[in-house]
Motif scaffolding. Structure first.
Motif, PDB file in Angstrom:
ATOM      1  N   TYR A 175      69.419 -51.848 -16.663  1.00 12.40           N
ATOM      2  CA  TYR A 175      67.951 -51.723 -16.666  1.00 12.40           C
ATOM      3  C   TYR A 175      67.285 -53.096 -16.688  1.00 12.40           C
ATOM      4  O   TYR A 175      66.307 -53.334 -15.995  1.00 12.40           O
ATOM      5  CB  TYR A 175      67.466 -50.880 -17.843  1.00 12.40           C
ATOM      6  CG  TYR A 175      67.901 -49.437 -17.796  1.00 12.40           C
ATOM      7  CD1 TYR A 175      68.007 -48.749 -16.588  1.00 12.40           C
ATOM      8  CD2 TYR A 175      68.217 -48.745 -18.955  1.00 12.40           C
ATOM      9  CE1 TYR A 175      68.409 -47.429 -16.547  1.00 12.40           C
ATOM     10  CE2 TYR A 175      68.619 -47.419 -18.919  1.00 12.40           C
ATOM     11  CZ  TYR A 175      68.712 -46.771 -17.713  1.00 12.40           C
ATOM     12  OH  TYR A 175      69.114 -45.458 -17.668  1.00 12.40           O
ATOM     13  N   LYS A 176      67.842 -54.000 -17.499  1.00 17.46           N
ATOM     14  CA  LYS A 176      67.261 -55.334 -17.577  1.00 17.46           C
ATOM     15  C   LYS A 176      67.408 -56.060 -16.237  1.00 17.46           C
ATOM     16  O   LYS A 176      66.482 -56.736 -15.795  1.00 17.46           O
ATOM     17  CB  LYS A 176      67.882 -56.142 -18.715  1.00 17.46           C
ATOM     18  CG  LYS A 176      67.232 -57.501 -18.906  1.00 17.46           C
ATOM     19  CD  LYS A 176      67.492 -58.035 -20.283  1.00 17.46           C
ATOM     20  CE  LYS A 176      66.848 -59.377 -20.519  1.00 17.46           C
ATOM     21  NZ  LYS A 176      65.408 -59.366 -20.567  1.00 17.46           N
ATOM     22  N   ALA A 177      68.551 -55.914 -15.584  1.00 16.36           N
ATOM     23  CA  ALA A 177      68.761 -56.559 -14.277  1.00 16.36           C
ATOM     24  C   ALA A 177      67.801 -55.991 -13.232  1.00 16.36           C
ATOM     25  O   ALA A 177      67.331 -56.724 -12.359  1.00 16.36           O
ATOM     26  CB  ALA A 177      70.212 -56.383 -13.828  1.00 16.36           C
ATOM     27  N   TRP A 178      67.507 -54.703 -13.307  1.00 17.25           N
ATOM     28  CA  TRP A 178      66.551 -54.106 -12.367  1.00 17.25           C
ATOM     29  C   TRP A 178      65.148 -54.685 -12.572  1.00 17.25           C
ATOM     30  O   TRP A 178      64.417 -54.894 -11.611  1.00 17.25           O
ATOM     31  CB  TRP A 178      66.488 -52.596 -12.536  1.00 17.25           C
ATOM     32  CG  TRP A 178      67.642 -51.834 -11.959  1.00 17.25           C
ATOM     33  CD1 TRP A 178      68.530 -52.248 -11.016  1.00 17.25           C
ATOM     34  CD2 TRP A 178      68.012 -50.501 -12.294  1.00 17.25           C
ATOM     35  NE1 TRP A 178      69.432 -51.255 -10.739  1.00 17.25           N
ATOM     36  CE2 TRP A 178      69.140 -50.171 -11.506  1.00 17.25           C
ATOM     37  CE3 TRP A 178      67.520 -49.562 -13.186  1.00 17.25           C
ATOM     38  CZ2 TRP A 178      69.771 -48.933 -11.570  1.00 17.25           C
ATOM     39  CZ3 TRP A 178      68.139 -48.322 -13.255  1.00 17.25           C
ATOM     40  CH2 TRP A 178      69.251 -48.016 -12.460  1.00 17.25           C
ATOM     41  N   ASP A 179      64.785 -54.912 -13.835  1.00 15.72           N
ATOM     42  CA  ASP A 179      63.419 -55.317 -14.166  1.00 15.72           C
ATOM     43  C   ASP A 179      63.195 -56.830 -14.209  1.00 15.72           C
ATOM     44  O   ASP A 179      62.055 -57.276 -14.157  1.00 15.72           O
ATOM     45  CB  ASP A 179      63.018 -54.736 -15.528  1.00 15.72           C
ATOM     46  CG  ASP A 179      62.904 -53.224 -15.501  1.00 15.72           C
ATOM     47  OD1 ASP A 179      62.716 -52.649 -14.410  1.00 15.72           O
ATOM     48  OD2 ASP A 179      63.019 -52.604 -16.580  1.00 15.72           O
ATOM     49  N   ASP A 180      64.252 -57.606 -14.333  1.00 16.30           N
ATOM     50  CA  ASP A 180      64.108 -59.038 -14.563  1.00 16.30           C
ATOM     51  C   ASP A 180      64.994 -59.814 -13.580  1.00 16.30           C
ATOM     52  O   ASP A 180      66.204 -59.952 -13.784  1.00 16.30           O
ATOM     53  CB  ASP A 180      64.496 -59.339 -16.015  1.00 16.30           C
ATOM     54  CG  ASP A 180      64.311 -60.782 -16.422  1.00 16.30           C
ATOM     55  OD1 ASP A 180      64.260 -61.667 -15.540  1.00 16.30           O
ATOM     56  OD2 ASP A 180      64.259 -61.031 -17.642  1.00 16.30           O
ATOM     57  N   ALA A 181      64.400 -60.335 -12.507  1.00 18.35           N
ATOM     58  CA  ALA A 181      65.148 -61.035 -11.456  1.00 18.35           C
ATOM     59  C   ALA A 181      65.881 -62.263 -11.997  1.00 18.35           C
ATOM     60  O   ALA A 181      66.997 -62.574 -11.565  1.00 18.35           O
ATOM     61  CB  ALA A 181      64.224 -61.428 -10.319  1.00 18.35           C
ATOM     62  N   SER A 182      65.265 -62.969 -12.937  1.00 27.15           N
ATOM     63  CA  SER A 182      65.900 -64.153 -13.517  1.00 27.15           C
ATOM     64  C   SER A 182      67.155 -63.760 -14.296  1.00 27.15           C
ATOM     65  O   SER A 182      68.201 -64.405 -14.180  1.00 27.15           O
ATOM     66  CB  SER A 182      64.909 -64.872 -14.426  1.00 27.15           C
ATOM     67  OG  SER A 182      65.524 -65.973 -15.044  1.00 27.15           O
ATOM     68  N   PHE A 183      67.041 -62.686 -15.086  1.00 19.81           N
ATOM     69  CA  PHE A 183      68.202 -62.197 -15.832  1.00 19.81           C
ATOM     70  C   PHE A 183      69.310 -61.789 -14.859  1.00 19.81           C
ATOM     71  O   PHE A 183      70.478 -62.121 -15.061  1.00 19.81           O
ATOM     72  CB  PHE A 183      67.811 -61.013 -16.723  1.00 19.81           C
ATOM     73  CG  PHE A 183      68.988 -60.353 -17.378  1.00 19.81           C
ATOM     74  CD1 PHE A 183      69.573 -60.906 -18.506  1.00 19.81           C
ATOM     75  CD2 PHE A 183      69.523 -59.185 -16.849  1.00 19.81           C
ATOM     76  CE1 PHE A 183      70.683 -60.302 -19.102  1.00 19.81           C
ATOM     77  CE2 PHE A 183      70.623 -58.578 -17.436  1.00 19.81           C
ATOM     78  CZ  PHE A 183      71.197 -59.138 -18.567  1.00 19.81           C
ATOM     79  N   LYS A 184      68.950 -61.070 -13.806  1.00 20.83           N
ATOM     80  CA  LYS A 184      69.943 -60.624 -12.827  1.00 20.83           C
ATOM     81  C   LYS A 184      70.657 -61.823 -12.202  1.00 20.83           C
ATOM     82  O   LYS A 184      71.884 -61.826 -12.083  1.00 20.83           O
ATOM     83  CB  LYS A 184      69.299 -59.759 -11.745  1.00 20.83           C
ATOM     84  CG  LYS A 184      70.297 -59.291 -10.687  1.00 20.83           C
ATOM     85  CD  LYS A 184      69.752 -58.219  -9.771  1.00 20.83           C
ATOM     86  CE  LYS A 184      68.731 -58.711  -8.816  1.00 20.83           C
ATOM     87  NZ  LYS A 184      68.358 -57.710  -7.798  1.00 20.83           N
ATOM     88  N   ASN A 185      69.908 -62.841 -11.830  1.00 24.28           N
ATOM     89  CA  ASN A 185      70.499 -64.040 -11.250  1.00 24.28           C
ATOM     90  C   ASN A 185      71.453 -64.717 -12.235  1.00 24.28           C
ATOM     91  O   ASN A 185      72.558 -65.124 -11.870  1.00 24.28           O
ATOM     92  CB  ASN A 185      69.399 -65.003 -10.804  1.00 24.28           C
ATOM     93  CG  ASN A 185      69.943 -66.179 -10.045  1.00 24.28           C
ATOM     94  OD1 ASN A 185      70.704 -66.012  -9.100  1.00 24.28           O
ATOM     95  ND2 ASN A 185      69.555 -67.379 -10.460  1.00 24.28           N
ATOM     96  N   ASN A 186      71.028 -64.830 -13.495  1.00 15.99           N
ATOM     97  CA  ASN A 186      71.890 -65.422 -14.524  1.00 15.99           C
ATOM     98  C   ASN A 186      73.136 -64.571 -14.747  1.00 15.99           C
ATOM     99  O   ASN A 186      74.232 -65.104 -14.942  1.00 15.99           O
ATOM    100  CB  ASN A 186      71.137 -65.596 -15.838  1.00 15.99           C
ATOM    101  CG  ASN A 186      70.086 -66.672 -15.769  1.00 15.99           C
ATOM    102  OD1 ASN A 186      70.156 -67.580 -14.943  1.00 15.99           O
ATOM    103  ND2 ASN A 186      69.079 -66.567 -16.622  1.00 15.99           N
ATOM    104  N   LEU A 187      72.972 -63.269 -14.727  1.00 14.10           N
ATOM    105  CA  LEU A 187      74.099 -62.358 -14.924  1.00 14.10           C
ATOM    106  C   LEU A 187      75.132 -62.525 -13.817  1.00 14.10           C
ATOM    107  O   LEU A 187      76.338 -62.553 -14.068  1.00 14.10           O
ATOM    108  CB  LEU A 187      73.595 -60.911 -14.973  1.00 14.10           C
ATOM    109  CG  LEU A 187      74.616 -59.831 -15.268  1.00 14.10           C
ATOM    110  CD1 LEU A 187      75.226 -60.021 -16.647  1.00 14.10           C
ATOM    111  CD2 LEU A 187      73.952 -58.453 -15.162  1.00 14.10           C
ATOM    112  N   ILE A 188      74.675 -62.674 -12.595  1.00 15.34           N
ATOM    113  CA  ILE A 188      75.579 -62.862 -11.456  1.00 15.34           C
ATOM    114  C   ILE A 188      76.303 -64.207 -11.554  1.00 15.34           C
ATOM    115  O   ILE A 188      77.507 -64.293 -11.324  1.00 15.34           O
ATOM    116  CB  ILE A 188      74.805 -62.742 -10.131  1.00 15.34           C
ATOM    117  CG1 ILE A 188      74.348 -61.294  -9.933  1.00 15.34           C
ATOM    118  CG2 ILE A 188      75.645 -63.226  -8.953  1.00 15.34           C
ATOM    119  CD1 ILE A 188      73.320 -61.105  -8.823  1.00 15.34           C
ATOM    120  N   ASN A 189      75.571 -65.253 -11.926  1.00 16.26           N
ATOM    121  CA  ASN A 189      76.136 -66.604 -11.931  1.00 16.26           C
ATOM    122  C   ASN A 189      76.891 -66.977 -13.208  1.00 16.26           C
ATOM    123  O   ASN A 189      77.823 -67.770 -13.154  1.00 16.26           O
ATOM    124  CB  ASN A 189      75.034 -67.626 -11.660  1.00 16.26           C
ATOM    125  CG  ASN A 189      74.498 -67.484 -10.249  1.00 16.26           C
ATOM    126  OD1 ASN A 189      75.259 -67.483  -9.301  1.00 16.26           O
ATOM    127  ND2 ASN A 189      73.195 -67.334 -10.128  1.00 16.26           N
TER     128      ASN A 189
END
Length: 101
Positions: free
Chosen positions: A15-29
Motif C-alpha cells: 500500500y505504501k509503495a502504491w501511494d508513495d513513489a519515493s518509498f517505492k523507488n527506495n524499496l526497489i533500490n
C-alpha cells in the motif's frame, strides 16, 4: 521478522509503495534498509538470501514470475497408508491423516 509469513507487513509495504513513489523507488533500490525504516526493526535474511523488489504496477504489461526450481529432495515425498488410499481412490478425504507432502 519473516516477511513471507507476515501478511500484515506485506500489505503495508504494498500500500505504501502504491501511494508513495519515493518509498517505492527506495524499496526497489535498497529493499532491506527501506523495510527496516518502515517496520522499525531489523530485517534479517537467511545466509545467502536477498530481497528482489520488482515493480509490477504497469497494467499494460503481463508479468511472469519464475519461481525457484524445487530441489530433488523436496519432490521425494513418502506417503502414509491413508494418503496412498486417498490418492488411489480408496480413501475417505475426511479421515485422511495429515496433508499430502
Amino acid at each position: 521478522m519473516d516477511l513471507s509469513k507476515d501478511s500484515k507487513s506485506l500489505n503495508e509495504i504494498i500500500y505504501k509503495a502504491w501511494d508513495d513513489a519515493s518509498f517505492k523507488n527506495n524499496l526497489i533500490n535498497s529493499p532491506v534498509s527501506t523495510l527496516q525504516g518502515l517496520l522499525g526493526k531489523d530485517v534479517k535474511l537467511p545466509t545467502g538470501k536477498k530481497i528482489a523488489v520488482v515493480d509490477q504496477s504497469d497494467d499494460t504489461t503481463f508479468f511472469i514470475n519464475i519461481p525457484a526450481k524445487p530441489k530433488k529432495e523436496e519432490l521425494d515425498v513418502e506417503l502414509n497408508e491413508a494418503q496412498l488410499d486417498f490418492i488411489s481412490g480408496g480413501g475417505d478425504p475426511i479421515r485422511t491423516q495429515g496433508p499430502i507432502g
